[in-house]
Design a protein around this motif. Structure first.
Motif, mmCIF file in Angstrom:
data_model
loop_
_atom_site.group_PDB
_atom_site.id
_atom_site.type_symbol
_atom_site.label_atom_id
_atom_site.label_comp_id
_atom_site.label_asym_id
_atom_site.label_seq_id
_atom_site.Cartn_x
_atom_site.Cartn_y
_atom_site.Cartn_z
ATOM 1 N N ALA A 83 0.717 -1.073 -0.038
ATOM 2 C CA ALA A 83 -0.083 -0.057 -0.033
ATOM 3 C C ALA A 83 0.887 1.316 -0.050
ATOM 4 N N VAL A 84 1.795 1.289 0.800
ATOM 5 C CA VAL A 84 2.792 2.469 0.838
ATOM 6 C C VAL A 84 3.618 2.481 -0.543
ATOM 7 N N ILE A 85 3.940 1.700 -1.126
ATOM 8 C CA ILE A 85 4.578 1.757 -2.416
ATOM 9 C C ILE A 85 3.703 2.169 -3.441
ATOM 10 N N LEU A 86 2.380 1.511 -3.306
ATOM 11 C CA LEU A 86 1.494 1.871 -4.601
ATOM 12 C C LEU A 86 1.203 3.350 -4.414
ATOM 13 N N LEU A 87 0.644 3.828 -3.108
ATOM 14 C CA LEU A 87 0.333 5.287 -2.882
ATOM 15 C C LEU A 87 1.391 6.298 -3.280
ATOM 16 N N THR A 88 2.859 5.853 -2.865
ATOM 17 C CA THR A 88 3.848 6.618 -3.271
ATOM 18 C C THR A 88 3.983 6.662 -4.816
ATOM 19 N N VAL A 89 3.590 5.549 -5.640
ATOM 20 C CA VAL A 89 3.686 5.780 -7.025
ATOM 21 C C VAL A 89 2.721 6.693 -7.622
ATOM 22 N N VAL A 90 1.622 6.444 -6.875
ATOM 23 C CA VAL A 90 0.343 7.163 -7.381
ATOM 24 C C VAL A 90 0.520 8.577 -7.225
ATOM 25 N N PHE A 91 1.100 9.000 -6.074
ATOM 26 C CA PHE A 91 1.353 10.410 -5.904
ATOM 27 C C PHE A 91 2.285 10.959 -6.600
ATOM 28 N N VAL A 92 3.381 10.242 -6.853
ATOM 29 C CA VAL A 92 4.396 10.856 -7.997
ATOM 30 C C VAL A 92 3.791 10.817 -9.201
ATOM 31 N N ILE A 93 3.020 10.067 -9.741
ATOM 32 C CA ILE A 93 2.416 10.370 -11.083
ATOM 33 C C ILE A 93 1.706 11.569 -11.001
ATOM 34 N N LEU A 94 0.820 11.888 -10.115
ATOM 35 C CA LEU A 94 -0.077 13.116 -10.092
ATOM 36 C C LEU A 94 1.011 14.327 -9.751
ATOM 37 N N LEU A 95 1.981 14.083 -9.122
ATOM 38 C CA LEU A 95 3.046 15.395 -8.993
ATOM 39 C C LEU A 95 3.677 15.476 -10.328
ATOM 40 N N GLN A 96 4.033 14.470 -11.378
ATOM 41 C CA GLN A 96 4.805 14.681 -12.361
ATOM 42 C C GLN A 96 3.875 15.246 -13.528
ATOM 43 N N ASP A 97 2.692 14.872 -13.433
ATOM 44 C CA ASP A 97 1.632 15.245 -14.354
ATOM 45 C C ASP A 97 1.200 16.675 -14.037
ATOM 46 N N ALA A 98 1.091 16.962 -12.895
ATOM 47 C CA ALA A 98 0.548 18.306 -12.521
ATOM 48 C C ALA A 98 0.989 19.711 -13.217
ATOM 49 N N GLU A 99 0.325 20.469 -13.642
ATOM 50 C CA GLU A 99 0.759 21.821 -14.255
ATOM 51 C C GLU A 99 -0.273 22.714 -14.301
ATOM 52 N N ARG A 100 0.200 23.903 -14.175
ATOM 53 C CA ARG A 100 -0.740 25.218 -14.113
ATOM 54 C C ARG A 100 -0.607 25.682 -15.574
ATOM 55 N N LYS A 101 -1.827 25.925 -15.978
ATOM 56 C CA LYS A 101 -1.983 26.547 -17.483
ATOM 57 C C LYS A 101 -2.331 27.908 -17.374
ATOM 58 N N ILE A 102 -1.227 28.669 -17.949
ATOM 59 C CA ILE A 102 -1.604 30.023 -18.130
ATOM 60 C C ILE A 102 -2.108 30.621 -19.377
ATOM 61 N N PRO A 103 -3.296 31.242 -19.275
ATOM 62 C CA PRO A 103 -4.002 31.283 -20.685
ATOM 63 C C PRO A 103 -3.170 32.630 -21.256
ATOM 64 N N VAL A 104 -3.288 32.580 -22.437
ATOM 65 C CA VAL A 104 -2.450 33.474 -23.443
ATOM 66 C C VAL A 104 -3.324 33.702 -24.674
ATOM 67 N N GLN A 105 -3.808 35.301 -24.762
ATOM 68 C CA GLN A 105 -4.403 35.255 -26.139
ATOM 69 C C GLN A 105 -3.563 36.304 -26.973
ATOM 70 N N TYR A 106 -3.566 35.830 -28.149
ATOM 71 C CA TYR A 106 -3.098 36.667 -29.220
ATOM 72 C C TYR A 106 -3.834 37.614 -30.066
ATOM 73 N N SER A 107 -3.322 38.644 -30.391
ATOM 74 C CA SER A 107 -4.278 39.749 -31.029
ATOM 75 C C SER A 107 -4.439 39.316 -32.342
ATOM 76 N N LYS A 108 -5.393 39.929 -33.171
ATOM 77 C CA LYS A 108 -5.871 39.596 -34.655
ATOM 78 C C LYS A 108 -4.541 40.163 -35.326
ATOM 79 N N LYS A 109 -4.253 39.371 -36.480
ATOM 80 C CA LYS A 109 -3.299 39.774 -37.435
ATOM 81 C C LYS A 109 -3.886 39.746 -38.896
ATOM 82 N N ILE A 110 -3.422 40.689 -39.430
ATOM 83 C CA ILE A 110 -3.479 40.945 -41.022
ATOM 84 C C ILE A 110 -2.925 39.905 -41.859
ATOM 85 N N GLN A 111 -3.846 38.867 -42.329
ATOM 86 C CA GLN A 111 -3.435 38.008 -43.408
ATOM 87 C C GLN A 111 -3.876 38.030 -44.719
ATOM 88 N N GLY A 112 -3.034 38.598 -45.646
ATOM 89 C CA GLY A 112 -3.324 38.880 -46.944
ATOM 90 C C GLY A 112 -4.110 40.410 -46.897
#
Length: 438
Positions: free
Chosen positions: A219-248
């Motif tokens: 149980a300790v090994i399994l919980l540690t593995v699950v915790f590490v997987i969550l830690l490795q995949d966790a990320e904070r996504k910062i939204p970015v908006q790009y303004s309109k551009k003239i295309q042709g």
């Protein structure tokens, strides 16, 4: 993961890459069993098994037992890991190296070439220290110049060969070569650690207590593995908006994207840094034969050793654990600061017409990214600390002295996830190549 592997095996090119990687891993394990000429391996193993300070336990774990057996691969790829870290630090300090890094593929090739030379130099220094240190302790068959030179050359060559194998796996195998070499070494120690846990906590107990102990361990090994997987995949996504551009002659629509900030930005590097600093004085004094020194110096050395932490009979030595955790957090911030530059990200966004909604471009964006980064780095460092504390706690309280711990799990999980992603990317590339050729 298994679905990805099944799909990959159906593709000839990827199947060949997997077989090539498997063959190289066999070569690594065979080399790890070849004794280094000039060293009395049996006498050295007896000395190593009698060590109670744990100075070389982590080193033995990441070398896959090669150090314990004192094989030709005893140094493993630790010189390469150290060299890579040094080069990353120097890239920040030396403008010419920073310029190389920005030169694209050619610059990265030059840095990789320098890293190889630094690796060989570090392997040479480490092998000289080990040959002379173990020679003075009586573990060389004949302590003379010829034997020392022989041991130094073989250990240095062994480390260079492993570095070459790692690069070949990256180029001709599934990628992530150096990390895969490290993982196969760690995984090779798991059966011995599991056997030690079984002998200590299961076999010697009654049936009921043995089953309970086995369930708790799993149980300790399994919980540690699950915790590490969550830690490795966790990320904070910062939204970015790009303004309109003239295309042709038309005005293109605005685009939205995001900046992924990983919670565990430093990976396992902060723990490796912290362990290296804590163990360095212990290793030096061990090689000098003064690991059992008395007085304040002896107590400090014991406080630096993980085997003495969380011990109910000697709680004063657990102050070393506090120092260790502080180092992990400090190195997490330090490593993130040299690998992620908020000011550079903010400037690039401004040049491309991008902005974070609600945040003005330029310095306000940089300050905002720094604030968010400091917050998630602290969370990641705490997560790393928890993963590191789990095995240390059980080792101290229950005297479960195994080399396989939280650091090993972080490395294994991280490399497995990254390797699966590499295989998936190769499958996608092959799919698009086939689609374009039709």
């Amino acid at each position: 993961m298994f679905q990805t592997l099944r799909s990959a095996l159906k593709i000839k090119e990827i199947r060949e890459r997997l077989l090539y990687t498997f063959f190289m891993l066999i070569v690594i394990r065979l080399g790890s069993q070849l004794p280094c000429p000039g060293i009395d391996s049996e006498l050295f193993s007896q000395w190593f098994s009698g060590q109670t300070n744990g100075a070389f336990n982590f080193f033995d774990a990441i070398t896959g037992g090669s150090f314990n057996e004192m094989s030709v691969f005893a140094l493993s790829i630790t010189p390469y890991i150290t060299s890579s870290i040094i080069m990353q630090l120097l890239t920040i300090a030396i403008p010419k190296l920073e310029e190389m890094q920005r030169d694209g593929e050619d610059g990265r090739k030059k840095i990789a070439s320098i890293t190889r030379y630094v690796t060989v130099a570090l392997a040479l220094i480490e092998s000289i220290a080990m040959a002379i240190g173990f020679g003075r302790m009586g573990y060389l068959i004949d302590f003379n110049a010829f034997t020392v030179i022989q041991v130094v050359c073989i250990l240095t060559a062994g480390s260079a060969v492993l570095m070459w194998i790692g690069e070949q796996i990256t180029e001709k195998g599934v990628g992530n070569g150096i990390s895969i070499v490290l993982v196969i070494n760690i995984v090779s120690r798991i059966p011995a650690d599991m056997s030690a846990l079984y002998e200590q906590f299961v076999k010697s107990q009654s049936v009921a207590r043995g089953i309970l102990a086995a369930v708790i361990i799993l149980a300790v090994i399994l919980l540690t593995v699950v915790f590490v997987i969550l830690l490795q995949d966790a990320e904070r996504k910062i939204p970015v908006q790009y303004s309109k551009k003239i295309q042709g002659r038309k005005l293109g629509g605005a685009q939205s994207s995001f900046i992924p900030l990983k919670v565990n930005t430093g990976g396992v590097i902060p723990i490796i840094f912290a362990q290296s600093i804590m163990e360095f004085p212990v290793v030096i004094f061990t090689l000098l034969g003064k690991q059992d020194s008395e007085g304040i110096g002896g107590k400090i050395l014991k406080g630096l050793q993980q085997s003495n932490w969380c011990n109910p009979n000697a709680p004063e030595y657990s102050i070393g654990l506090v120092v260790y955790l502080v180092l992990v957090v400090a190195f997490a911030y330090f490593y993130t600061s040299i690998t992620f530059n908020p000011l550079e990200i903010a400037d690039n966004m401004k040049k491309q017409g991008g902005f974070i909604p609600g945040i003005r471009p330029g310095k306000p964006t940089s300050d905002y990214l720094t604030k968010i980064l400091n917050y998630i780095v602290f969370i990641g460092a705490i997560g790393l600390s928890i993963c590191a504390i789990i095995p240390i706690f059980f080792n101290g309280v229950f005297n479960a002295n195994v080399s396989f711990g939280g650091t090993s799990i972080i490395i294994i999980v991280g490399v497995v996830i990254e390797t699966i992603k590499q295989i998936e990317s190769k499958m996608v590339v092959r799919y698009y190549k086939g689609f374009l050729s039709e």
